[in-house]
Design an enzyme around this catalytic site. Structure first.
Site, short mmCIF file in Angstrom:
data_model
loop_
_atom_site.label_atom_id
_atom_site.label_comp_id
_atom_site.label_asym_id
_atom_site.label_seq_id
_atom_site.Cartn_x
_atom_site.Cartn_y
_atom_site.Cartn_z
N GLN A 260 0.93 -1.05 -0.23
CA GLN A 260 0.13 -0.49 -0.48
C GLN A 260 0.92 1.55 0.00
OE1 GLN A 260 -1.82 -0.29 4.01
NE2 GLN A 260 -0.05 -0.85 4.60
N HIS A 291 -7.67 3.43 20.86
CA HIS A 291 -7.21 2.79 21.03
C HIS A 291 -7.65 2.30 22.60
CE1 HIS A 291 -5.02 3.66 17.42
NE2 HIS A 291 -4.62 1.94 17.29
N ASP A 385 -7.54 -4.96 15.11
CA ASP A 385 -7.17 -4.40 15.05
C ASP A 385 -7.36 -4.17 13.41
OD1 ASP A 385 -6.57 -1.47 15.27
OD2 ASP A 385 -5.22 -1.38 16.22
#
Length: 532
Positions: A260, A291, A385
């Site tokens: 990416q 978080h 996550d």
């Protein structure tokens, strides 16, 4: 029969090469042009997936529009067959210019206009028309070179076309993209396309051209190659300007990894933003809210061994490592460049409290799904996550099969926590994730946390949307047997933004918003697109 008559009347005598050589050169041009054409297609699909998201939809749009346009191009080419040589030369010059500049214009549309879908459809249509016009003209040209029946000529043309497409399809991901990048790769391909088409016509079929047509083709092809070459020289300046338009003036790091594009902006830890493929993943302004809500409810219980799936930025690990009784943390991140940046960049490493340098932490660069299938460890806490399920590449990481692998990796009293997207803005996605976790064999307890800054996406919510879509985060806490209750661990570290009252309110809000009856997402039947 018409084609055979054209061949017999023109004959091979007017050509400057022997028929066998001429036939080879025509097929070589078919091979090169087919390879270039497929590179244009793949370039559009890859860049549109990066800019717009949802690679399945973008591939479907590009391929369906392009194939439809190829049929139109084949019909339009019938009018050019009486001037096949000059017609083919002009078609290839136009294809080289449009295809070579397509990535540049598509990125510019995204950077300065904020919209690239219309440009994508337009380029797919134009490139498809020009590719479709190639074969009828080449059919006429190859019969000018060699007296061959129509069936044999078609077989030769399509064989060269398919082999060229194979080479182009392999060259794009393994050669052009890693060595040149998307923009320069498309410009280089256009230059090769123009050179191949122009050389064939101006050499092999030069006697079929009038003096005016010959000079016109020379001028057009030289102009196209000059434009593409100039754009190649200026492409770095263009990328810099486009990044400023997208990310603002404070771009510090911009790197294209094998997975990416990673961009860091902001001068220090308080102004830091992390973008992955153009979508805001972390904002220092509110990342701690996300978080803390993700990690701390799952840490209420045994927590000696913790597995973090994704989270290469080290911010979830920062919260986990605040617990002194945590013995080991394993972070599995697909892109090792992200974990390397989280370890070495001064602002990002300061933001994650240098979590990647903690001796208790092990970072693994691997696909999370494959890694889980091979791993035989047991973990007290698993933290998911990961990028948003609306992005096609991440859909398998929100499937029932994936959660079945997570269930096998959990210790008997282990807990899984999943960020499942904004509950208010995308309720079907959230509750489909919940159904998928349950289908994987775990009992779930959903909760939500508000307080998110409007316009910020400091979490894996990588889909677009307006400010109303950025007001909450939705989570799932899951375990074997009875569903665990979201709560803070007694005697544990005190979060800055999260308390028992917020968690209780979040559980009640999730129960009130439940959408029953949704089917789980599986590998063979992904369902997250329904809410995107």
């Amino acid at each position: 029969m018409i084609d055979q008559q054209i061949s017999l009347r023109g004959g091979a005598a007017r050509l400057p090469v022997r028929p066998r050589t001429g036939r080879f050169l025509v097929l070589a041009a078919v091979f090169i042009c087919a390879a270039c054409g497929l590179v244009y297609e793949l370039e559009l699909v890859a860049l549109a997936s990066y800019l717009i998201g949802d690679s399945v939809t973008q591939a479907s749009v590009v391929l369906s529009v392009m194939v439809f346009a190829m049929g139109i191009g084949s019909l339009l080419a019938k009018r050019l067959r009486c001037h096949a040589a000059v017609g083919f030369g002009m078609v290839e010059a136009a294809l080289a210019l449009i295809g070579g500049s397509s990535a540049l214009v598509l990125y510019a549309s995204f950077a300065w206009l904020g919209e690239s879908q219309y440009a994508l459809v337009g380029f797919s249509l134009a490139i498809g028309v020009l590719i479709g016009a190639e074969i009828p003209l080449l059919m006429t040209l190859i019969q000018r070179v060699d007296r061959q029946d129509a069936g044999g000529a078609v077989a030769d043309l399509f064989a060269a076309d398919y082999v060229g497409a194979l080479v182009g399809g392999l060259a794009f991901p393994f050669l052009l993209l890693p060595m040149l990048g998307q923009l320069t790769g498309a410009l280089f391909t256009g230059a090769v396309n123009a050179a191949a088409g122009g050389a064939l016509v101006l050499w092999v079929f030069r006697r079929d051209l009038s003096s005016r047509s010959r000079w016109l083709l020379v001028l057009v092809n030289v102009s196209v190659i000059a434009v593409l070459g100039t754009a190649t020289v200026l492409v770095d300046d263009f990328e810099w300007a486009a990044r400023r338009a997208v990310y603002g003036d404070q771009v510090r790091v911009a790197v294209q990894t094998g997975v990416q594009e990673v961009v860091l902006t902001g001068a220090d830890r308080d102004s830091l933003d992390l973008y992955l493929d153009g979508r805001l993943r972390v904002s220092a302004r509110d990342e701690y809210r996300y978080h803390e809500a993700l990690v701390h409810p799952a840490m209420n219980g045994p927590r000696a061994r913790v597995l973090i799936l994704g989270g290469g930025d080290g911010l979830a690990a920062r919260e986990v490592l605040r617990y002194p009784d945590v013995r080991s943390v394993t972070v599995v991140e697909l892109d090792p460049a992200v974990t390397r940046l989280a370890r070495t960049d001064p602002a990002l490493s300061e933001l994650n409290d240098h979590a990647l340098r903690d001796p208790r932490l092990t970072a693994v660069g691997a696909d999370e799904f494959r890694w889980l299938r091979a791993d035989r460890g047991r973990y007290d806490v698993v933290i998911s996550d990961l990028p948003d399920p609306g992005i096609t590449a991440s859909t398998k990481l929100y499937s029932a099969e994936f959660y079945g692998l997570v269930a096998e990796a959990l210790a008997p009293d282990g807990r899984l926590v999943v960020h499942a997207g904004p509950m208010g803005a995308r309720p079907r996605t959230f509750w489909t994730v919940e159904a998928s976790v349950r289908a994987g064999g775990l009992a779930t307890r959903p909760y939500r946390v508000t307080g998110r800054y409007a316009g910020f996406a400091a979490s894996p919510d990588r889909g677009g949307g307006d400010e109303g879509e950025r007001q909450d985060w939705g989570f799932l806490l899951a375990g074997r047997g009875a569903a665990p209750q979201p709560a803070l661990a007694a005697g544990g570290p005190v979060p800055r933004s999260l308390g028992g009252r917020e968690l209780r309110e979040g559980v009640r809000a999730a129960d009130d918003a439940r959408l029953p009856g949704l089917a789980p997402s599986t590998l063979v039947h992904p369902r997250y697109w329904e809410d995107v």
